[in-house]
Design a protein around this motif. Structure first.
Motif, mmCIF file in Angstrom:
data_model
loop_
_atom_site.group_PDB
_atom_site.id
_atom_site.type_symbol
_atom_site.label_atom_id
_atom_site.label_comp_id
_atom_site.label_asym_id
_atom_site.label_seq_id
_atom_site.Cartn_x
_atom_site.Cartn_y
_atom_site.Cartn_z
ATOM 1 N N CYS A 149 0.855 -1.199 0.000
ATOM 2 C CA CYS A 149 0.000 0.000 0.000
ATOM 3 C C CYS A 149 0.882 1.237 0.000
ATOM 4 C CB CYS A 149 -0.905 0.004 1.227
ATOM 5 S SG CYS A 149 -1.838 1.542 1.385
ATOM 6 N N SER A 150 0.854 1.981 -1.113
ATOM 7 C CA SER A 150 1.706 3.178 -1.208
ATOM 8 C C SER A 150 1.169 4.337 -0.389
ATOM 9 C CB SER A 150 1.798 3.630 -2.666
ATOM 10 O OG SER A 150 2.330 2.608 -3.450
ATOM 11 N N ALA A 151 -0.123 4.290 -0.055
ATOM 12 C CA ALA A 151 -0.693 5.423 0.677
ATOM 13 C C ALA A 151 -0.187 5.469 2.111
ATOM 14 C CB ALA A 151 -2.212 5.315 0.658
ATOM 15 N N ILE A 152 0.016 4.293 2.711
ATOM 16 C CA ILE A 152 0.480 4.277 4.107
ATOM 17 C C ILE A 152 1.886 4.869 4.155
ATOM 18 C CG2 ILE A 152 1.069 2.804 6.073
ATOM 19 C CD1 ILE A 152 -1.213 0.905 5.126
ATOM 20 N N GLY A 153 2.001 5.956 4.901
ATOM 21 C CA GLY A 153 3.277 6.687 4.945
ATOM 22 C C GLY A 153 3.419 7.669 3.795
ATOM 23 N N ILE B 148 -5.940 1.875 3.167
ATOM 24 C CA ILE B 148 -6.565 2.965 3.934
ATOM 25 C C ILE B 148 -7.446 3.827 3.018
ATOM 26 C CG2 ILE B 148 -4.769 3.029 5.723
ATOM 27 C CD1 ILE B 148 -3.551 5.455 4.244
ATOM 28 N N ALA B 149 -7.936 3.203 1.942
ATOM 29 C CA ALA B 149 -8.741 3.964 0.969
ATOM 30 C C ALA B 149 -10.126 4.280 1.530
ATOM 31 C CB ALA B 149 -8.895 3.136 -0.310
ATOM 32 N N THR B 150 -10.770 5.280 0.924
ATOM 33 C CA THR B 150 -12.152 5.617 1.284
ATOM 34 C C THR B 150 -13.084 5.313 0.117
ATOM 35 O OG1 THR B 150 -11.748 7.885 0.554
ATOM 36 C CG2 THR B 150 -11.631 7.452 2.920
ATOM 37 N N HIS B 151 -14.357 5.112 0.433
ATOM 38 C CA HIS B 151 -15.384 5.009 -0.611
ATOM 39 C C HIS B 151 -15.806 6.440 -0.962
ATOM 40 C CE1 HIS B 151 -19.149 3.989 -2.650
ATOM 41 N NE2 HIS B 151 -18.524 2.857 -2.905
ATOM 42 N N ALA C 224 -24.697 9.110 9.158
ATOM 43 C CA ALA C 224 -23.732 8.363 8.340
ATOM 44 C C ALA C 224 -22.711 9.344 7.769
ATOM 45 C CB ALA C 224 -24.445 7.620 7.216
ATOM 46 N N LEU C 225 -21.471 8.858 7.632
ATOM 47 C CA LEU C 225 -20.388 9.726 7.155
ATOM 48 C C LEU C 225 -19.804 9.183 5.857
ATOM 49 C CD1 LEU C 225 -20.512 10.606 10.194
ATOM 50 C CD2 LEU C 225 -18.067 11.010 10.040
ATOM 51 N N GLY C 226 -19.369 10.106 4.999
ATOM 52 C CA GLY C 226 -18.639 9.740 3.797
ATOM 53 C C GLY C 226 -17.237 10.311 3.845
ATOM 54 N N GLY C 227 -16.350 9.757 3.046
ATOM 55 C CA GLY C 227 -14.981 10.276 2.951
ATOM 56 C C GLY C 227 -14.070 9.881 4.101
ATOM 57 N N VAL C 228 -14.573 9.043 5.007
ATOM 58 C CA VAL C 228 -13.769 8.727 6.190
ATOM 59 C C VAL C 228 -13.379 7.254 6.302
ATOM 60 C CG1 VAL C 228 -14.713 10.645 7.546
ATOM 61 C CG2 VAL C 228 -15.819 8.399 7.660
ATOM 62 N N ALA C 229 -14.001 6.408 5.493
ATOM 63 C CA ALA C 229 -13.749 4.963 5.627
ATOM 64 C C ALA C 229 -13.926 4.273 4.279
ATOM 65 C CB ALA C 229 -14.705 4.349 6.660
ATOM 66 N N HIS C 230 -13.591 3.010 4.252
ATOM 67 C CA HIS C 230 -13.676 2.183 3.047
ATOM 68 C C HIS C 230 -15.130 1.959 2.626
ATOM 69 C CE1 HIS C 230 -12.520 -1.652 0.789
ATOM 70 N NE2 HIS C 230 -11.497 -0.873 0.521
#
Ligand SMILES: Cc1cc2nc3c(=O)[nH]c(=O)nc-3n(C[C@H](O)[C@H](O)[C@H](O)COP(=O)(O)OP(=O)(O)OC[C@H]3O[C@@H](n4cnc5c(N)ncnc54)[C@H](O)[C@@H]3O)c2cc1C
Ligand code: SF4
Length: 341
Positions: free
Chosen positions: A138-142, A158-161, A261-267
């Motif tokens: 995963c290139s996003a981590i770090g 750690i991507a988001t939907h 409900a939240l968007g942009g914060v989780a898979h």
């Protein structure tokens, strides 16, 4: 773009059979996400099955008072449907907060659920990505994580939907109808999208070859007290950094029912039923909203360049709930309908 064959399906059963008959087939809704991914060589199906002639583009009342959205209804037709505007204005707001009018005219409701993450590294073939190529890293981590998750992430992704529509659908307790090689079934919206775990390549719980045929909204639409608040880097044509779908049922100033409900914060669209429980039976005050917001973010973990999202999300929840409460006095169905462009 890789070479591919194309069939225009005219019946659900035929589409499902056609999918099973090909090793690397994909359904094509409006094409607004899939064709981009194919052009970027992130997705490379060798057979596409067009869905536009399936006739699943209607929006119909259900006998139990709910509403069925055909999977091939466009996002625009859904947002502006009179029953959605009147009975599910939270969904109307969420859809209209996404993309652009041109995209919403093409994008389908089924395709919206299936759109893939906007993680920069997922689109960059030069970098490892477990979602694009399982086991590569995963290139996003770090890395640079402005659009990445603060809740429910794993050491593998750690991507988001990215969907707006799905955040409202999660809050409204939608049911997803699917048809596949083993017949028809329904999936509760909260079970449709997945957290990444150790299989981040899987965004949802569809079985291979399953086709989304419709979305059933229950009768309760929270048409009086709702808010879809989307915070992003520019005010149009951008994905959410954090979004909140808030819906309340009020008795005077007392909260009788609540959805958050939240968007942009989780898979996946992040619904927190424990936070909702903290709201129910309480007065609709900033203090109550703050307690619910603290609960939602209690387990949040920043990734460095997205640490700001934790405080942003807390404040967004409080603001969305306040907006939903204030709508109690201000709401006028006709005025709201007429205010939509
Ligand atoms: C520039 C840009 C900005 C955008 N901004 C936003 C935004 O702010 N908010 C937001 O929410 N979205 C945004 N979007 C995403 C847009 O909403 C999605 O691309 C769209 O909803 C996907 O629908 P589609 O019908 O075009 O799907 P397609 O591109 O046709 O398909 C997407 C995926 O779904 C699968 N699929 C399609 N239909 C079905 C079905 N019925 N059953 C099973 N699988 C199916 C396909 O195989 C594919 O894997 C943006 C898109 C672009 C290009
Ligand atoms: S966050 Fe997920 S999608 Fe992004 S690079 Fe990591 S594995 Fe890939």
């Amino acid at each position: 773009m890789n070479p591919f064959t194309f069939t225009q399906a005219t019946a659900v059963a035929g589409a499902v059979q056609d999918n099973a008959a090909h090793d690397n087939a994909a359904y094509l809704g409006g094409g607004t996400n899939l064709i981009d991914l194919m052009k970027e060589n992130v997705a490379h199906p060798t057979h596409l099955i067009g869905l536009k002639k399936l006739g699943l583009d209607t929006i119909e009342n259900l006998p139990d008072g709910g509403l069925r959205l055909g999977a091939l209804a466009t996002n625009a037709d859904t947002a502006y449907h009179p029953e959605v505007e009147k009975r599910y204005p939270l969904l109307n707001q969420a859809i209209l907060a996404g993309a652009s009018p041109q995209l919403r005219n093409m994008a389908t409701d089924g395709g919206n659920l299936m759109q893939r993450t906007r993680c920069y590294y997922f689109y960059d073939l030069a970098t490892p990505c477990n979602k694009r190529e399982p086991g590569s890293g995963c290139s996003a981590i770090g890395g640079y994580t402005r659009v990445h998750a603060i809740l429910g992430a794993s050491e593998h992704c750690i991507a988001t939907h990215p969907s707006d529509m799905c955040v409202a659908l999660a809050a409204l307790d939608t049911t997803v109808r699917v048809s596949g090689p083993n017949g028809e079934r329904t999936i509760k919206f909260e079970d449709f999208h997945r957290l990444p775990g150790d299989q981040p390549e899987r965004d949802n719980t569809l079985e291979p070859g399953e086709l989304i045929t419709g979305l059933d909204l229950p009768a309760k639409g929270f048409e009086k007290n709702f808010s879809y608040l989307k915070l992003r880097d520019r005010t149009s044509y951008a994905f959410a950094l954090v979004s909140v779908a808030a819906a309340l049922e009020l008795d005077g100033n007392t909260i009788k029912d609540a959805r958050l409900a939240l968007g942009g914060v989780a898979h996946k669209p992040w619904r927190d039923k424990e936070a909702e429980a903290l709201l129910i039976g309480q007065p609709a005050t900033a203090e109550t909203f703050g307690r619910a917001a603290a609960k939602v973010l209690a387990g949040a973990k920043g990734q460095g360049t997205n640490n700001f999202k934790i405080e942003l999300a807390k404040r967004a929840i409080v603001r969305a709930l306040k907006q939903a409460t204030e709508m109690n006095q201000a709401f006028d169905a006709n005025a709201f309908q007429n205010s939509n462009p």
